[in-house]
Design a protein around this motif. Structure first.
Motif, PDB file in Angstrom:
ATOM      1  N   ARG A  54     -15.519  -2.292 -11.821  1.00 46.52           N
ATOM      2  CA  ARG A  54     -16.147  -1.902 -10.560  1.00 46.52           C
ATOM      3  C   ARG A  54     -16.484  -0.416 -10.499  1.00 46.52           C
ATOM      4  O   ARG A  54     -17.397  -0.013  -9.799  1.00 46.52           O
ATOM      5  N   LEU A  55     -15.699   0.402 -11.199  1.00 48.33           N
ATOM      6  CA  LEU A  55     -15.819   1.841 -11.073  1.00 48.33           C
ATOM      7  C   LEU A  55     -16.450   2.443 -12.321  1.00 48.33           C
ATOM      8  O   LEU A  55     -16.186   1.997 -13.437  1.00 48.33           O
ATOM      9  N   GLN A  56     -17.280   3.451 -12.136  1.00 48.94           N
ATOM     10  CA  GLN A  56     -17.941   4.093 -13.264  1.00 48.94           C
ATOM     11  C   GLN A  56     -16.925   4.733 -14.204  1.00 48.94           C
ATOM     12  O   GLN A  56     -17.085   4.694 -15.433  1.00 48.94           O
ATOM     13  N   GLY A  57     -15.872   5.310 -13.627  1.00 46.70           N
ATOM     14  CA  GLY A  57     -14.834   5.918 -14.455  1.00 46.70           C
ATOM     15  C   GLY A  57     -14.155   4.912 -15.355  1.00 46.70           C
ATOM     16  O   GLY A  57     -13.801   5.215 -16.500  1.00 46.70           O
ATOM     17  N   GLU A  58     -13.959   3.676 -14.842  1.00 46.83           N
ATOM     18  CA  GLU A  58     -13.371   2.619 -15.660  1.00 46.83           C
ATOM     19  C   GLU A  58     -14.254   2.310 -16.863  1.00 46.83           C
ATOM     20  O   GLU A  58     -13.759   2.149 -17.983  1.00 46.83           O
ATOM     21  N   LEU A  59     -15.542   2.203 -16.615  1.00 44.90           N
ATOM     22  CA  LEU A  59     -16.476   1.906 -17.707  1.00 44.90           C
ATOM     23  C   LEU A  59     -16.428   3.002 -18.763  1.00 44.90           C
ATOM     24  O   LEU A  59     -16.371   2.709 -19.968  1.00 44.90           O
ATOM     25  N   TYR A  60     -16.417   4.258 -18.340  1.00 42.27           N
ATOM     26  CA  TYR A  60     -16.324   5.376 -19.289  1.00 42.27           C
ATOM     27  C   TYR A  60     -15.016   5.299 -20.082  1.00 42.27           C
ATOM     28  O   TYR A  60     -15.002   5.436 -21.310  1.00 42.27           O
ATOM     29  N   GLY A  61     -13.912   5.096 -19.351  1.00 40.06           N
ATOM     30  CA  GLY A  61     -12.598   5.085 -19.989  1.00 40.06           C
ATOM     31  C   GLY A  61     -12.455   3.967 -20.999  1.00 40.06           C
ATOM     32  O   GLY A  61     -12.009   4.195 -22.136  1.00 40.06           O
ATOM     33  N   TRP A  62     -12.818   2.742 -20.601  1.00 39.18           N
ATOM     34  CA  TRP A  62     -12.678   1.607 -21.516  1.00 39.18           C
ATOM     35  C   TRP A  62     -13.660   1.690 -22.679  1.00 39.18           C
ATOM     36  O   TRP A  62     -13.349   1.244 -23.789  1.00 39.18           O
ATOM     37  N   THR A  63     -14.822   2.275 -22.446  1.00 28.42           N
ATOM     38  CA  THR A  63     -15.775   2.473 -23.548  1.00 28.42           C
ATOM     39  C   THR A  63     -15.175   3.388 -24.609  1.00 28.42           C
ATOM     40  O   THR A  63     -15.195   3.076 -25.812  1.00 28.42           O
ATOM     41  N   ILE A  64     -14.609   4.518 -24.172  1.00 22.60           N
ATOM     42  CA  ILE A  64     -13.988   5.449 -25.114  1.00 22.60           C
ATOM     43  C   ILE A  64     -12.811   4.784 -25.818  1.00 22.60           C
ATOM     44  O   ILE A  64     -12.609   4.959 -27.024  1.00 22.60           O
ATOM     45  N   PHE A  65     -12.032   3.992 -25.067  1.00 24.45           N
ATOM     46  CA  PHE A  65     -10.882   3.312 -25.668  1.00 24.45           C
ATOM     47  C   PHE A  65     -11.320   2.380 -26.797  1.00 24.45           C
ATOM     48  O   PHE A  65     -10.769   2.433 -27.909  1.00 24.45           O
ATOM     49  N   PHE A  66     -12.290   1.517 -26.534  1.00 26.12           N
ATOM     50  CA  PHE A  66     -12.699   0.541 -27.543  1.00 26.12           C
ATOM     51  C   PHE A  66     -13.424   1.208 -28.718  1.00 26.12           C
ATOM     52  O   PHE A  66     -13.303   0.744 -29.854  1.00 26.12           O
ATOM     53  N   VAL A  67     -14.143   2.289 -28.453  1.00 27.71           N
ATOM     54  CA  VAL A  67     -14.728   3.060 -29.560  1.00 27.71           C
ATOM     55  C   VAL A  67     -13.610   3.619 -30.428  1.00 27.71           C
ATOM     56  O   VAL A  67     -13.671   3.565 -31.671  1.00 27.71           O
ATOM     57  N   GLY A  68     -12.578   4.170 -29.777  1.00 29.37           N
ATOM     58  CA  GLY A  68     -11.437   4.705 -30.520  1.00 29.37           C
ATOM     59  C   GLY A  68     -10.748   3.639 -31.349  1.00 29.37           C
ATOM     60  O   GLY A  68     -10.399   3.869 -32.511  1.00 29.37           O
ATOM     61  N   VAL A  69     -10.553   2.447 -30.774  1.00 27.47           N
ATOM     62  CA  VAL A  69      -9.895   1.352 -31.487  1.00 27.47           C
ATOM     63  C   VAL A  69     -10.713   0.938 -32.707  1.00 27.47           C
ATOM     64  O   VAL A  69     -10.167   0.736 -33.803  1.00 27.47           O
ATOM     65  N   ALA A  70     -12.028   0.799 -32.536  1.00 33.02           N
ATOM     66  CA  ALA A  70     -12.887   0.431 -33.670  1.00 33.02           C
ATOM     67  C   ALA A  70     -12.826   1.487 -34.768  1.00 33.02           C
ATOM     68  O   ALA A  70     -12.769   1.158 -35.966  1.00 33.02           O
ATOM     69  N   LEU A  71     -12.814   2.756 -34.364  1.00 32.06           N
ATOM     70  CA  LEU A  71     -12.755   3.840 -35.350  1.00 32.06           C
ATOM     71  C   LEU A  71     -11.388   3.924 -36.030  1.00 32.06           C
ATOM     72  O   LEU A  71     -11.296   4.398 -37.164  1.00 32.06           O
ATOM     73  N   VAL A  72     -10.327   3.449 -35.351  1.00 30.13           N
ATOM     74  CA  VAL A  72      -9.021   3.364 -36.008  1.00 30.13           C
ATOM     75  C   VAL A  72      -9.120   2.444 -37.217  1.00 30.13           C
ATOM     76  O   VAL A  72      -8.573   2.730 -38.288  1.00 30.13           O
ATOM     77  N   GLY A  73      -9.825   1.326 -37.056  1.00 33.72           N
ATOM     78  CA  GLY A  73      -9.996   0.399 -38.159  1.00 33.72           C
ATOM     79  C   GLY A  73     -10.666   1.042 -39.353  1.00 33.72           C
ATOM     80  O   GLY A  73     -10.301   0.770 -40.510  1.00 33.72           O
ATOM     81  N   ILE A  74     -11.641   1.911 -39.091  1.00 37.99           N
ATOM     82  CA  ILE A  74     -12.352   2.593 -40.180  1.00 37.99           C
ATOM     83  C   ILE A  74     -11.521   3.745 -40.735  1.00 37.99           C
ATOM     84  O   ILE A  74     -11.323   3.866 -41.944  1.00 37.99           O
ATOM     85  N   GLY A  75     -11.015   4.597 -39.826  1.00 36.89           N
ATOM     86  CA  GLY A  75     -10.291   5.791 -40.248  1.00 36.89           C
ATOM     87  C   GLY A  75      -8.992   5.488 -40.955  1.00 36.89           C
ATOM     88  O   GLY A  75      -8.659   6.117 -41.968  1.00 36.89           O
TER      89      GLY A  75
END
Length: 287
Positions: free
Chosen positions: A77-98
């Motif tokens: 519902r909140l724009q901040g949530e979208l930003y936060g979860w986007t960064i989280f899932f990007v970080g998780v995907a990059l953990v797999g690579i890094g």
């Protein structure tokens, strides 16, 4: 209210500075890179299982990122949530690579690319929790400062060979988030998934510490570090399931309050059962 928010940040900063003054420097131990399972099993991949066990991070990171934007599947519902979860899932995907890259050739230089995305994921989770449990505006505004703090902790380790700031970035959320999940009223249902995520991450840290012991215990089939990757990957899995299932709570209650009510009801039920049994036993069955 605004003054209280600034006071919290000031207190946190003071505590950090005091800890940096009174605690000794923590250099990166080189034996950390000496993992139990160093087999090359197939396709010529060194440390095969430690490398490929990072694949789940990449998969769940991409899935979560897609669902964030696929017709708002998570109902953010909140724009901040979208930003936060986007960064989280990007970080998780990059953990797999890094992390895969690091385990191909474990050393301090490659370890940077393992820890950097983990730090991104950790800091974004803290911001998300502030949005959900404390204040949307404060949480959204904290995304960038927390992200920068995480990056600075990595840079401090690189330039000064000191893990103290990184340790705080990694372990403080592990303590604060479960406590907040229990004590502070959530905005959404399925709040217990936060605790399951924390349990699996804690289990992952235990497996990491017992890397060689587990490898020996399993007769050199699988190491603790490989299992650590698989358990740690369950953390974003539970959080993704939580996002998919949850809905807004009209009457917000903390998990502690819910547990207290459930415990009271259970005790009351047990008490009523005892009363019924006592009444039943007092009946005269003689003819």
């Amino acid at each position: 209210m605004e003054n209280k928010k600034w006071l919290v940040w000031i207190v946190a900063t003071v505590i950090f500075v005091v800890l940096m003054i009174i605690t000794p420097k923590i250099p990166q131990p080189q034996e950390y890179h000496d993992f139990a399972d160093q087999r090359t099993l197939f396709f010529g991949i060194p440390n095969t299982l430690d490398v490929i066990s990072n694949i789940p991070f990449f998969v769940i990171g991409i899935i979560g990122l897609v669902l964030c934007y696929r017709e708002n599947y998570f109902h953010l519902r909140l724009q901040g949530e979208l930003y936060g979860w986007t960064i989280f899932f990007v970080g998780v995907a990059l953990v797999g690579i890094g992390s895969s890259y690091y385990h191909l050739s474990p050393n301090d230089s490659t370890l940077v690319w393992d820890r950097l995305p983990m730090t991104v994921a950790f800091t974004s989770i803290v911001a998300i929790f502030i949005i959900e449990r404390i204040d949307e505006k404060t949480g959204t505004a904290s995304i960038i400062p927390l992200f920068i703090a995480g990056i600075l902790s990595i840079l401090y380790w690189i330039f000064f060979d000191d893990l103290r700031p990184y340790a705080l970035v990694q372990f403080v959320p592990c303590i604060v988030i479960p406590l907040m999940a229990i004590l502070m009223p959530p905005m959404y249902t399925h709040s217990s998934y936060w605790l399951w995520a924390a349990v699996f991450y804690l289990l992952a840290k235990v497996e990491e510490a017992e890397d060689k012991s587990i490898y020996k215990l399993t007769c050199h089939v699988v190491s603790g570090h490989t299992l650590k990757h698989l358990c740690a990957a369950m953390t974003p899995v539970f959080l993704t399931l939580m996002l998919a299932k949850r809905s807004i709570i009209p009457d917000r209650k903390s998990l502690l309050e819910i547990w207290q009510v459930s415990w009271t009801q259970l005790r009351s039920k047990q008490h009523n059962t005892e009363v019924i049994e006592c009444e039943y036993s007092s009946v005269n069955s003689s003819t």
